[in-house]
Design an enzyme around this catalytic site. Sequence first.
Site, PDB file in Angstrom:
ATOM      1  N   TYR A  33       0.834  -1.195   0.000  1.00 55.10           N
ATOM      2  CA  TYR A  33       0.000   0.000   0.000  1.00 55.10           C
ATOM      3  C   TYR A  33       0.866   1.241   0.000  1.00 55.10           C
ATOM      4  O   TYR A  33       2.084   1.170   0.181  1.00 55.10           O
ATOM      5  CB  TYR A  33      -0.967   0.004   1.186  1.00 55.10           C
ATOM      6  N   LYS A 149       6.417  -1.688   1.973  1.00 55.95           N
ATOM      7  CA  LYS A 149       5.198  -1.197   2.632  1.00 55.95           C
ATOM      8  C   LYS A 149       4.066  -2.196   2.368  1.00 55.95           C
ATOM      9  O   LYS A 149       3.147  -1.951   1.588  1.00 55.95           O
ATOM     10  CB  LYS A 149       4.859   0.212   2.117  1.00 55.95           C
TER      11      LYS A 149
HETATM   12  C1  LIG Z   1       6.000   1.449   9.827  1.00 56.58           C
HETATM   13  C2  LIG Z   1       5.998   2.840   9.277  1.00 56.58           C
HETATM   14  N1  LIG Z   1       7.081   3.605   9.403  1.00 56.58           N
HETATM   15  C3  LIG Z   1       7.126   4.861   8.933  1.00 56.58           C
HETATM   16  C4  LIG Z   1       6.029   5.431   8.291  1.00 56.58           C
HETATM   17  C5  LIG Z   1       6.113   6.836   7.771  1.00 56.58           C
HETATM   18  O1  LIG Z   1       6.245   6.834   6.376  1.00 56.58           O
HETATM   19  P1  LIG Z   1       5.775   8.072   5.485  1.00 56.58           P
HETATM   20  O2  LIG Z   1       6.469   9.267   6.035  1.00 56.58           O
HETATM   21  O3  LIG Z   1       6.245   7.731   4.125  1.00 56.58           O
HETATM   22  O4  LIG Z   1       4.295   8.160   5.617  1.00 56.58           O
HETATM   23  C6  LIG Z   1       4.872   4.675   8.119  1.00 56.58           C
HETATM   24  C7  LIG Z   1       3.700   5.238   7.441  1.00 56.58           C
HETATM   25  O5  LIG Z   1       2.687   4.622   7.277  1.00 56.58           O
HETATM   26  C8  LIG Z   1       4.853   3.340   8.611  1.00 56.58           C
HETATM   27  O6  LIG Z   1       3.755   2.562   8.465  1.00 56.58           O
END
Ligand SMILES: Cc1ncc(COP(=O)(O)O)c(C=O)c1O
Length: 289
Positions: A33, A149
């Site tokens: 996602y 992700k």
């Molecule tokens: C495990 C995890 N770490 C870090 C992030 C932060 O990522 P981003 O700044 O790209 O939203 C997310 C965002 O969903 C996450 O799920």
Amino acid sequence: MGRVAYVNGRFARHAEAAVHIEDRGYQFSDGIYEVWAVFDGKLVDSAGHFARLKRSLDELRIAQPMSEAALRIVLAQMVRKNRVRDGMLYLQVTRGVAPRDHPFPVPAPAPAVVITAKSVDHAAAEARAAVGAAVITVPENRWGRCDIKTVGLLPNVLAKQAAREAGAVEAWFVDDLGLVTEGASSNAWIVDQSGALRTRDIQANILRGVTRSRLLALAAELGLPLEERPFTPDEAKLAKEAFITGAGTLVLPIVRIDDSKVGDGIPGPMAKRLRRLYIDHARREADVQ
Ligand SMILES: Cc1ncc(COP(=O)(O)O)c(C=O)c1O
């Protein structure tokens, strides 16, 4: 029409949108996602999110469901149809629908695509940020590919639930070395005793947060002292400040870790400054990469 979702090439009423019971995302978490913040109707840091989307798909050998140009059009349609001014876009791509069997189906089914959009009340978020939030620490128990992700988020779900039950908004995972990796849905930062900004390096088993990368770049432009270096929960509790970053939280000050107050127990000047900096960037640069 009220809220609208996008499912496999069609727009549908959100309440009735559905996928097949043999979608591999549903059966195996075999999918990924991506989440974009939307400011003034435009995507924030879109290039970083598109790049990570492509990387997540490539790592799992799921075909790109459509070109980036086509996807940008669909995302813009979703913003319009849902009348989102400030909000979030959620995109999920799974390996598709096939009879349940662990290996990749042959021939490969079309990847299944779902997109939802929602509005966010920035005034309410601002009020929460002004007070700051709490985190708890939990043992790291996720798989070794947190750089992807993936929709396989059960450890994150359980960590978030533990946080909620403790009156906290986030849980920070602590690995076998006793070092904080990241939050269940955000990256973890401190302003250490020396005044340096610190966040875990991306060689570690963490998601390469797009907000994290952008904030590092914005802070570097200002010449702020930065270190991509791990910290322990104890260092975080003794830090001057702490905060988290993510497309959902932007930059959110952390004022309590487990049972310890961080600093004076109120949002620190650096976290407040960086939140302002990131939001200014988001409003100014949304969709301009
Ligand atoms: C495990 C995890 N770490 C870090 C992030 C932060 O990522 P981003 O700044 O790209 O939203 C997310 C965002 O969903 C996450 O799920």
